[in-house]
Structures are given as structure tokens and as C-alpha cells.
Design a protein around this motif. Structure first.
Motif, PDB file in Angstrom:
ATOM      1  N   PRO A 135       0.798  -1.239   0.000  1.00 16.51           N
ATOM      2  CA  PRO A 135       0.000   0.000   0.000  1.00 16.51           C
ATOM      3  C   PRO A 135       0.825   1.281   0.000  1.00 16.51           C
ATOM      4  O   PRO A 135       0.294   2.353  -0.327  1.00 16.51           O
ATOM      5  N   GLU A 184      -5.119  -1.915   1.344  1.00 14.33           N
ATOM      6  CA  GLU A 184      -4.450  -2.438   2.536  1.00 14.33           C
ATOM      7  C   GLU A 184      -5.273  -3.552   3.175  1.00 14.33           C
ATOM      8  O   GLU A 184      -6.508  -3.501   3.204  1.00 14.33           O
ATOM      9  N   GLY A 195      -0.741  -5.562   1.995  1.00 15.07           N
ATOM     10  CA  GLY A 195      -1.842  -5.283   1.088  1.00 15.07           C
ATOM     11  C   GLY A 195      -2.001  -6.309  -0.012  1.00 15.07           C
ATOM     12  O   GLY A 195      -1.250  -7.280  -0.121  1.00 15.07           O
ATOM     13  N   GLU A 196      -2.994  -6.070  -0.815  1.00 15.64           N
ATOM     14  CA  GLU A 196      -3.233  -6.812  -2.050  1.00 15.64           C
ATOM     15  C   GLU A 196      -2.748  -5.941  -3.200  1.00 15.64           C
ATOM     16  O   GLU A 196      -2.717  -4.715  -3.086  1.00 15.64           O
TER      17      GLU A 196
END
Length: 389
Positions: free
Chosen positions: A172, A203, A216-217
Motif C-alpha cells: 500500500p 491495505e 496489502g493486495e
């Protein structure tokens, strides 16, 4: 004598050079002055000043410190390991920040990138001015990266990436990501600026572990990249796995820092806390616990040191790192749990670091290869038979 020195029953310090001890002292001072006063609050709030810390780590040469050139310190493998140990004595999230930055994102560019990519990204990353992350793990493909679903297809001279990555440290707040994707020619790596259209990094919140770390992704929605974004030296899954080996080596050392901090805390507590008219440290069962824990801590330190010297000879093999990661994280977690029992109810208090370390080590046990994955790596080496599929 400091509590850290009192735990060195085997005089392992004498196996270190003066320069290595000096590097360790500098990192320990940074952790004592900058991290310890704040880390309990960061953990409780689930927030950490990544960019401020990265700038401070960069000034000390901790980011990519085992790499050479491009503003990197070129430190020895053992010196890097000692730095990881001291950082994780503060918190596993801090070592994760340094490990992901240096041993995953920077190492991938340093080893497999073009000269242009190295010149663009490595100096600011070494200085802590640019934050990196490493996108391999996916929502449905954790321990099995060979089954990754993220795809990269050619469109003229460009690449178009589509897919998602999950549980990505630093994502993030990152400026750049090294993303691994499946192509018609096999797995390839790409340097992806995080401000590229189609890239987002929500996040992951409500974590019970590694709360002093940003996770995060990474969502890649038809992200268009020039041909120059591909890492030219990275072909096949062996490339990202080699980066994981680098990161796992740091964990071999780092987990011992968390264990040492727990043991120092429990030892001081047991000496100062009285029950039944005598210090807790005066009971046979307490001394047995302390003795068993320091034996495992020192064995782990000897293992880490041996792997470090092997790395410095250029002879370190992935399965040897698996031995270190499996043993040291497993024993560090056992030490944290045992220290909690010595401290009773106070062991769960945020006023002490023990439960925070124990919670963090639950994640360390899993990431960069679960304990079971490392058992299978070792098993394959012993038997010559792969049990992964």
C-alpha cells in the motif's frame, strides 16, 4: 554485563569479526532509540511510519545491505544476518520491511534486471527514498506459486498484466513492485511502478499479527507496460524462488532476535518477580525452562552463523536455508510461548514484548515457505523424490 551478553553461554561473539560486532551495535542502538519507545503503540494501532523508518534505515545502509554497487553497502552475509536479528528483536514487522525491500524487490532487480532498471530503482531504494514490494503470492496460490493465475500477454511491443497478488508487505505504500506473471514463454518478472494506470493496492486490515507492518493486495487490471519493464534475466519459476531463498536467509537470523528479546524479558522478570517468598528464577521448573530455551537459542545462532559463512563462500544451497528457516522459526516460536508461561498474566500485556513477538512469529512461521514446505524441501533432498504433487 548486558542481558544479551549473559545469554551467550557458548561465547559465539568470539566467532564474529570486530566489524560485524560494530554493525550489530549500530543496528541495536537504532532499535533501542527509535523503535522500542514506539513499537507497542504501532502494533496496537496497526500503523507504522514506513517511509520515515525506511529513510533512517537507508542512512545506515541497511536496505539491500548485502548487495554491491548502486548505493548498496556490500556487507557480508553474516553482517546482514546480524542486522536482521537486531531489527526483529524490535519487531518482526521491521525486519520484514528491510527483508522485502532488500532481499526480494531490490535483489530481483539487482540480479535479473537491466542496467537501466538497476540505475533507475536501486539507488533510491537503497537510500529509502523509494519503497519496493514483491508480488508472487496470490489469493488462491500461496505455497504453490507454479499455479499462479496472474497473466502477462504481449500486445505489440507492450506487455499487458492482469491478475492479483495477496499478502504483499509494503504494497500500500510502495513506489514499485516486482510482479511475477505467467506468459506464453513461462513465468516472467516485471518492474511495475505503482502509479501505473490499472494498479491498485488496498491495505489488508484487522490483522492479529505483524501489525507494525503494512500489508496489502495488488490488483492488476489490464496494466500496460513497455517491453523495458520485463526483467531480462528472469526466466522461469527459478528466478522468484531464488529471491525467496535470499529472504529466507534473513529470517533464519531474524527469528532469533524475537526469541532473544522474549528470553531477555522473561529472565529479567523471573529474577525480579517473587512468589512464595522467593524469585521465580529460584524455582527448579523455571530454571529448567530458561536452560532449555537458551540452549535452543544458541543452537539456532550457531546454525545461522554456519549458513552465513557458507553463503560468504558462495556455497549456500536452498535446502540448507530451509533447514535454518524451519528450525529457527519453529524454536523461536516455542521460546516465545514458553516465556509467556514464565510471565503468567503479565505475559499477555502490551507493556511487555512477549505476546507481540509470539503473534508475529505465527506469521513468520508461515511466510516465505511454511514449515511443511521446508520439510518437503529437506525431504526431497534426502530421498531424491518430490512430494509436492
Amino acid at each position: 554485563m548486558s542481558s544479551a551478553a549473559s545469554l551467550d553461554l557458548l561465547d559465539i561473539d568470539h566467532c564474529l569479526s570486530a566489524e560485524e560486532r560494530q554493525i550489530r551495535a549500530v543496528v541495536r542502538q537504532l532499535v533501542d532509540q527509535r523503535v522500542r519507545p514506539e513499537v507497542a503503540g504501532w502494533y496496537e494501532q496497526g500503523r507504522v511510519p514506513v517511509r520515515e523508518l525506511a529513510a533512517e534505515f537507508g542512512k545506515l545502509g541497511l536496505l539491500g545491505m548485502h548487495l554491491t554497487g548502486y548505493g548498496c553497502a556490500g556487507a557480508s552475509a553474516v553482517a546482514y544476518g546480524l542486522a536482521c536479528l537486531e531489527l526483529e528483536a524490535g519487531d518482526s514487522g521491521l525486519r520484514s520491511l528491510v527483508s522485502v525491500q532488500g532481499s526480494l524487490a531490490m535483489y530481483a532487480i539487482w540480479r535479473y534486471g537491466s542496467e537501466e532498471q538497476k540505475q533507475q530503482w536501486l539507488p533510491p531504494m537503497a537510500a529509502g527514498e523509494a519503497i519496493g514490494c514483491f508480488g508472487l503470492t496470490e489469493p488462491d496460490h500461496g505455497s504453490d506459486p507454479a499455479s499462479m493465475a496472474t497473466r502477462a500477454r504481449r500486445d505489440g511491443s507492450d506487455w499487458v498484466l492482469h491478475g492479483s497478488k495477496m499478502w504483499i508487505t509494503n504494497a500500500p505504500v510502495a513506489d514499485v513492485a516486482v510482479i511475477w506473471a505467467r506468459t506464453d514463454e513461462g513465468v516472467r518478472g516485471f518492474v511495475v511502478p505503482m502509479d501505473t494506470p490499472g494498479v491498485s493496492a488496498p491495505e489488508i486490515t484487522r490483522k492479529m499479527s505483524l501489525r507494525a507492518s503494512v500489508t496489502g493486495e495488488i490488483v492488476l487490471d489490464d496494466v500496460r507496460l513497455p517491453a523495458s519493464a520485463q526483467l531480462p534475466g528472469a526466466t522461469g519459476l527459478r528466478a522468484p524462488l531464488s529471491c525467496l531463498t535470499e529472504a529466507r536467509y534473513g529470517i533464519v537470523w531474524g527469528a532469533l532476535g524475537a526469541a532473544r528479546d522474549c528470553l531477555e524479558t522473561a529472565l529479567a522478570y523471573a529474577i525480579g518477580r517473587e512468589q512464595f517468598g522467593r524469585p521465580l528464577a529460584g524455582f527448579q521448573l523455571t530454571q529448567a525452562k530458561l536452560a532449555d530455551m537458551v540452549v535452543e537459542l544458541q543452537k539456532g545462532q550457531l546454525l545461522a552463523l554456519h549458513l552465513g559463512r557458507t553463503a560468504e563462500r558462495g556455497a549456500l544451497r536452498p535446502e540448507q536455508v530451509s533447514v535454518g528457516k524451519l528450525n529457527n522459526v519453529r524454536e523461536a516460536l516455542a521460546i516465545a510461548r514458553q516465556c509467556r508461561t514464565i510471565m503468567g498474566a503479565n505475559g499477555i500485556s502490551g507493556e511487555y514484548p512477549v505476546m507481540r513477538h509470539a503473534n508475529n512469529l505465527e506469521s513468520v512461521l508461515t511466510y516465505e515457505g511454511t514449515a511443511e514446505i521446508h520439510q518437503l524441501v529437506i525431504g526431497q533432498r534426502l530421498t531424491g523424490i518430490s512430494a509436492f504433487a
